[in-house]
Write a protein that holds these residues in place. Structure first.
Motif, PDB file in Angstrom:
ATOM      1  N   SER A  11       0.898  -1.192   0.048  1.00 15.36           N
ATOM      2  CA  SER A  11      -0.071  -0.031  -0.050  1.00 15.36           C
ATOM      3  C   SER A  11       1.012   1.044   0.024  1.00 15.36           C
ATOM      4  N   SER A  12       0.418   2.357  -0.463  1.00 15.24           N
ATOM      5  CA  SER A  12       1.063   3.531  -0.397  1.00 15.24           C
ATOM      6  C   SER A  12       0.140   4.511   0.260  1.00 15.24           C
ATOM      7  N   THR A  13       0.636   5.638   0.658  1.00 16.13           N
ATOM      8  CA  THR A  13      -0.213   6.553   1.230  1.00 16.13           C
ATOM      9  C   THR A  13      -0.039   7.932   0.381  1.00 16.13           C
ATOM     10  N   THR A  14      -0.995   8.303   0.202  1.00 15.47           N
ATOM     11  CA  THR A  14      -1.157   9.269  -0.987  1.00 15.47           C
ATOM     12  C   THR A  14      -1.999  10.212  -0.265  1.00 15.47           C
ATOM     13  N   PRO A  15      -1.463  11.531   0.227  1.00 14.47           N
ATOM     14  CA  PRO A  15      -2.132  12.302   0.951  1.00 14.47           C
ATOM     15  C   PRO A  15      -2.927  13.336   0.131  1.00 14.47           C
ATOM     16  N   THR A  16      -3.544  13.058  -0.843  1.00 12.91           N
ATOM     17  CA  THR A  16      -4.164  13.956  -1.782  1.00 12.91           C
ATOM     18  C   THR A  16      -5.495  14.141  -1.195  1.00 12.91           C
ATOM     19  N   ALA A  17      -6.023  15.462  -1.373  1.00 13.78           N
ATOM     20  CA  ALA A  17      -7.544  15.691  -1.030  1.00 13.78           C
ATOM     21  C   ALA A  17      -8.205  14.813  -2.238  1.00 13.78           C
ATOM     22  N   SER A  18      -9.386  14.566  -1.700  1.00 18.21           N
ATOM     23  CA  SER A  18     -10.185  13.595  -2.469  1.00 18.21           C
ATOM     24  C   SER A  18     -10.534  14.195  -4.014  1.00 18.21           C
ATOM     25  N   ALA A  19     -10.352  13.189  -4.909  1.00 15.04           N
ATOM     26  CA  ALA A  19     -10.436  13.501  -6.249  1.00 15.04           C
ATOM     27  C   ALA A  19     -11.655  13.931  -6.630  1.00 15.04           C
ATOM     28  N   PRO A  20     -11.899  14.697  -7.772  1.00 15.10           N
ATOM     29  CA  PRO A  20     -13.242  14.991  -8.119  1.00 15.10           C
ATOM     30  C   PRO A  20     -14.433  13.768  -8.219  1.00 15.10           C
ATOM     31  N   ALA A  21     -15.490  13.794  -7.754  1.00 13.90           N
ATOM     32  CA  ALA A  21     -16.308  12.762  -7.668  1.00 13.90           C
ATOM     33  C   ALA A  21     -16.460  12.282  -9.232  1.00 13.90           C
ATOM     34  N   SER A  22     -16.120  10.804  -9.040  1.00 10.71           N
ATOM     35  CA  SER A  22     -16.412  10.255 -10.299  1.00 10.71           C
ATOM     36  C   SER A  22     -17.582   9.065 -10.127  1.00 10.71           C
ATOM     37  N   GLU A  49      -7.223  -2.499  -6.054  1.00 12.86           N
ATOM     38  CA  GLU A  49      -6.870  -1.561  -5.118  1.00 12.86           C
ATOM     39  C   GLU A  49      -7.742  -0.649  -4.889  1.00 12.86           C
ATOM     40  N   TYR A  50      -8.007  -0.205  -3.537  1.00 13.12           N
ATOM     41  CA  TYR A  50      -8.877   0.442  -3.070  1.00 13.12           C
ATOM     42  C   TYR A  50      -8.626   1.776  -2.318  1.00 13.12           C
ATOM     43  N   LYS A  51      -9.188   2.874  -2.719  1.00 16.46           N
ATOM     44  CA  LYS A  51      -9.151   3.899  -2.150  1.00 16.46           C
ATOM     45  C   LYS A  51      -9.759   4.228  -0.655  1.00 16.46           C
ATOM     46  N   PHE A 102      -5.616  -7.753  -1.042  1.00 14.66           N
ATOM     47  CA  PHE A 102      -6.154  -6.489  -1.812  1.00 14.66           C
ATOM     48  C   PHE A 102      -5.171  -5.318  -1.548  1.00 14.66           C
ATOM     49  N   LYS A 103      -5.130  -4.375  -2.318  1.00 14.35           N
ATOM     50  CA  LYS A 103      -4.410  -3.110  -1.997  1.00 14.35           C
ATOM     51  C   LYS A 103      -4.943  -2.030  -1.717  1.00 14.35           C
ATOM     52  N   VAL A 104      -4.494  -1.104  -0.997  1.00 12.68           N
ATOM     53  CA  VAL A 104      -5.032  -0.036  -0.611  1.00 12.68           C
ATOM     54  C   VAL A 104      -4.193   1.518  -0.670  1.00 12.68           C
ATOM     55  N   THR A 105      -4.999   2.494  -0.890  1.00  9.32           N
ATOM     56  CA  THR A 105      -3.913   3.664  -0.828  1.00  9.32           C
ATOM     57  C   THR A 105      -4.711   4.715   0.146  1.00  9.32           C
ATOM     58  N   TYR A 106      -4.295   5.465   0.682  1.00  5.15           N
ATOM     59  CA  TYR A 106      -4.802   6.430   1.748  1.00  5.15           C
ATOM     60  C   TYR A 106      -4.957   7.654   1.120  1.00  5.15           C
ATOM     61  N   HIS A 107      -5.842   8.337   1.567  1.00  4.58           N
ATOM     62  CA  HIS A 107      -6.373   9.590   1.154  1.00  4.58           C
ATOM     63  C   HIS A 107      -7.014  10.546   2.214  1.00  4.58           C
TER      64      HIS A 107
END
Ligand code: ARG
Length: 276
Positions: A30-41, A53-55, A91-96
């Protein structure tokens, strides 16, 4: 319902699990991606579980459950628990990072797949999302400057300004005691803001989750704050959230949680953050 029991101030979790763990610190890819949440898809169909991979979204202003370190990585108890579950289930995860105020909306909109953020399981929230089995428990508590002897709900009612984070169960607890329309309830965006306000004396007290307040008091050492337990505040259970239609993912989370509780991995993580 609970596999854990609240054990007073230190919030030790009663050892529900059985075996001591072997092996090292869990880490997924997993990686940590401190982005603000992406525009609503627009939310599409629930993703297939394996290798996916889950957000994961969290309001990383809530140590020791989640906070952002100096290199911009989100870390904490929730991150470790989620990583351990993901590892078990493949499964994989990224953090936001996500503002608390918009966290449930972000899930609903499909910006994120999973929320783990010290979220108390409530009946209201259960109508809006799937919530896992409890993975931690707390009560609401009151943080006051030392010497401020509040012991009861009556003492709390006498205060002029009580700080809460908007939309939390602390907010609900304050409303229950002081009335939903009480002007004495000061609502803020996040915990760090509230702590600043109590430090400067702008508010008289703060109501928040016991494990978080205890962590703050511990870190502050002798800075003169006390955590007060109010018997009227009952136990709350933290759960991991996914959207209603992500049943398959929730099954994985349930299964992973059970596995890490049995293997001792959960206890290891718990000791890392909550050892006395
Ligand atoms: N347990 C409380 C609630 O669910 C507060 C959670 C706040 N979490 C955070 N990461 N800021 O309402």
């Amino acid at each position: 319902m609970s596999f854990t029991q609240l054990r007073g101030f230190g919030l030790a979790l009663a050892a529900a699990s059985i075996l001591a763990a072997c092996g090292g610190q869990s880490s997924t890819s997993s990686s940590t991606t401190p982005t603000a949440s992406a525009p609503a898809s627009a939310s599409s169909a629930a993703p297939a579980a394996d290798g996916q991979e889950y957000k994961v979204a969290m309001n990383s202003q809530f140590p020791p459950f989640e906070s952002m370190n100096s290199s911009g990585q989100i870390e904490g108890f929730d991150v470790d628990v989620m990583n351990a579950i993901a590892k078990e289930e493949g499964f994989k995860v990224t953090y936001h990072q996500q503002a608390w105020d918009g966290i449930f909306a972000s899930l609903k909109a499909g910006d994120n797949d999973i929320l783990i953020s010290g979220i108390t399981i409530t009946d209201e929230r259960k109508k809006e999302m799937l919530l896992s089995e409890p993975y931690y428990n707390i009560t609401q508590v009151v943080l006051v400057p030392k010497g401020n002897n509040i012991v009861s709900v009556e003492d709390l009612k006498r205060m002029d300004k009580v700080g809460v984070t908007i939309g939390t169960t602390g907010d609900l607890a304050a409303q229950k005691i002081m009335g939903a329309t009480s002007e004495k309830i000061i609502r803020m965006e996040n915990l760090p803001l509230m702590l600043k306000e109590v430090e400067t004396g702008a508010v008289d007290a703060v109501i928040s989750d016991s494990a978080v307040v205890a962590d703050y008091v511990k870190k502050k050492g002798d800075k003169g704050f006390t955590m007060v337990e109010v018997p009227a505040f009952t136990v709350e259970y933290y759960g991991i959230a996914v959207r209603q239609d992500y049943k398959a993912l929730m099954d994985k989370i349930t299964s992973g949680l059970k596995k890490i509780q049995t293997s001792g991995e959960y206890d290891k993580i718990s000791d890392k953050y909550f050892a006395k």
